[in-house]
Design a protein around this motif. Structure first.
Motif, PDB file in Angstrom:
ATOM      1  N   THR A  46      -0.664   1.741 -14.268  1.00 39.60           N
ATOM      2  CA  THR A  46       0.652   1.286 -13.805  1.00 39.60           C
ATOM      3  C   THR A  46       0.772   1.446 -12.300  1.00 39.60           C
ATOM      4  N   THR A  47       0.299   2.583 -11.779  1.00 39.37           N
ATOM      5  CA  THR A  47       0.329   2.802 -10.338  1.00 39.37           C
ATOM      6  C   THR A  47      -0.624   1.853  -9.625  1.00 39.37           C
ATOM      7  N   TYR A  96      -7.500   0.196  -2.651  1.00 41.58           N
ATOM      8  CA  TYR A  96      -6.631   1.305  -3.048  1.00 41.58           C
ATOM      9  C   TYR A  96      -7.343   2.070  -4.166  1.00 41.58           C
ATOM     10  N   PRO A 131       1.136   9.321 -13.713  1.00 38.11           N
ATOM     11  CA  PRO A 131       1.635   8.264 -12.822  1.00 38.11           C
ATOM     12  C   PRO A 131       1.022   8.304 -11.430  1.00 38.11           C
ATOM     13  N   LEU A 185      -1.332  -1.124 -10.466  1.00 31.46           N
ATOM     14  CA  LEU A 185      -0.685  -2.435 -10.403  1.00 31.46           C
ATOM     15  C   LEU A 185       0.454  -2.471  -9.399  1.00 31.46           C
ATOM     16  N   SER A 186       0.959  -1.305  -9.019  1.00 35.24           N
ATOM     17  CA  SER A 186       2.050  -1.277  -8.027  1.00 35.24           C
ATOM     18  C   SER A 186       1.579  -1.743  -6.651  1.00 35.24           C
ATOM     19  N   PHE A 187       0.270  -1.748  -6.414  1.00 35.16           N
ATOM     20  CA  PHE A 187      -0.278  -2.247  -5.151  1.00 35.16           C
ATOM     21  C   PHE A 187      -0.391  -3.773  -5.154  1.00 35.16           C
ATOM     22  N   ASN A 188       0.004  -4.399  -6.251  1.00 37.16           N
ATOM     23  CA  ASN A 188      -0.109  -5.846  -6.420  1.00 37.16           C
ATOM     24  C   ASN A 188      -1.526  -6.328  -6.156  1.00 37.16           C
ATOM     25  N   THR A 192       2.030   3.824 -18.029  1.00 40.08           N
ATOM     26  CA  THR A 192       3.210   4.667 -18.158  1.00 40.08           C
ATOM     27  C   THR A 192       4.017   4.249 -19.382  1.00 40.08           C
TER      28      THR A 192
END
Length: 408
Positions: free
Chosen positions: A97-98, A64, A92, A100-103, A79
């Motif tokens: 932060t984004t 990603y 964002p 890390l949203s993909f784990n 964020t």
């Protein structure tokens, strides 16, 4: 026949385990080099070469990549971070932060030159990279920080900053840094090697290949996250020193705690420390900086283990204005005719002294030479009437310090 069937069953089981093995996830944040600028076709970029390499090994499905050309470290900040006035806020769409949203299992951070050519200081860039790194680590993930890169379109001072950033990143993240500077810099220069130059700012396919080799050699999908710190270092400013304190934070193996200090948050030097107490994870430690730097200082804790590994705490900073001198103890022995005062001073200097009555009128004057760290002076007050008085001293810089006393 039995052995053949057993072997077939084992191979089937092995293939099932392999299929069930979860594949890892990589996320990338950064600017144009991470985006792929300079690579033609884009599949030749270091990120896409990394993706192909690990896909061919069966370890990932994709990467990603949310890097975007022109970004500095500020848009990459988490964020909620509030930037200094005039600096861009976290974005964002492209920030950590984004990512890390993909784990992800691993986050790669690649902001090689834009901070320097935006005339950001090394101190603020390192603060931002430190914050991004710690955000990833706090999420239980692995984070790699790439160094700066040479850039032909930078000014000479900016070129020098890029080299300092390289050294700072390698020192700050020794295990989790990727050296993107040395492989592509021209010998005896601060610019891109012509062999790898694309446009003065970016590297070409050959340069991207070298950057990929740095990622490959680092084994980024192996290991576990190593935090900058599991210790909470606290710095407390006092009139004549700075106290650094921390706890063992779960350490049960032999370690050496070393306090490091910096005047700019970039170059740190060892100052002193303590040997950790074995099997005493909650032990408290402290170290006194008896000769603080004037102005703002930066401190961090280096923790060294017997196996040679080192870890670092988050950096703490504070301003410190030395009290060049001050009236310490003051007393009149036996209520007699003499007043004794201890004047503390961090340097040798001459001072003026006055004793004032409650109306503010001087009743006695004198001058003294102070010798660091303290000087005892004796003043004859036999002629003073009973009552309250004030002793005032004036330093060479005009600073005033006053204490009251009672004449018996």
């Amino acid at each position: 026949m039995y052995k053949s069937l057993l072997m077939m069953a084992f191979l089937v089981l092995l293939s099932l385990v392999s299929v069930c093995q979860p594949k890892k996830i990589i996320a990338v944040i950064g600017s144009s080099t991470a985006f792929g600028t300079g690579a033609n076709p884009i599949d030749s970029s270091w990120v896409n070469l990394t993706k192909k390499y690990f896909k061919d090994l069966g370890e990932i499905d994709t990467i990603y990549n949310i890097a975007l050309g022109g970004l500095t470290t500020y848009p990459g900040m988490p964020t909620g971070f509030v930037p200094p006035a005039g600096k861009p806020a976290p974005d964002p769409r492209y920030n950590v932060t984004t990512a890390l949203s993909f784990n992800p299992d691993v986050v790669l951070v690649n902001f090689p030159t834009n901070d320097a050519v935006s005339d950001y200081t090394v101190t603020e860039t390192m603060f931002n990279l430190r914050t991004i790194y710690q955000t990833v680590i706090n999420a239980g993930k692995i984070c790699y920080i790439t160094t700066s890169q040479p850039r032909n379109t930078a000014s000479p001072s900016q070129e020098a900053i890029l080299k300092v950033e390289r050294d700072s990143i390698l020192a700050e993240f020794p295990i989790y840094s990727l050296n993107f500077y040395n492989p592509v810099v021209a010998a005896d220069s601060l610019t891109i090697n012509p062999i790898y130059n694309f446009d003065g700012t970016h590297v070409n396919n050959g340069g991207h290949q070298l950057l990929f080799q740095q990622v490959k050699a680092a084994g980024i999908l192996a290991g576990s996250p190593l935090a900058l710190a599991s210790w909470s270092l606290v710095a407390t400013a006092r009139p004549r020193d700075i106290l650094l304190s921390w706890t063992g934070a779960g350490e049960t193996d032999p370690v050496v705690f070393t306090i490091q200090r910096s005047k700019d948050g970039v170059a740190f030097a060892d100052q002193g420390g303590e040997n950790g107490l074995v099997n005493t994870p909650d032990a408290r430690y402290s170290w006194d900086d008896k000769d603080p730097l004037p102005g703002r200082s930066f401190y961090r804790l280096k923790v060294s283990r017997a196996n040679g590994t080192e870890r670092y705490s988050p950096v703490v900073s504070l301003g410190w204005a030395a009290e060049d001198w001050g009236i310490g103890s003051i007393f009149i022995p036996g209520g007699g005719p003499q007043l004794q005062a201890e004047i503390q001073s961090i340097k040798n200097q001459n001072i003026g002294m006055s004793i004032l009555n409650t109306a503010g009128a001087p009743v006695l004057r004198g001058s003294y030479s102070l010798v660091a760290p303290s000087t005892k002076i004796t003043i004859d007050i036999s002629h003073l009437a009973h009552g309250t008085y004030f002793i005032t001293i004036i330093g060479e810089d005009g600073h005033v310090n006053t204490r009251s006393f009672l004449k018996p």
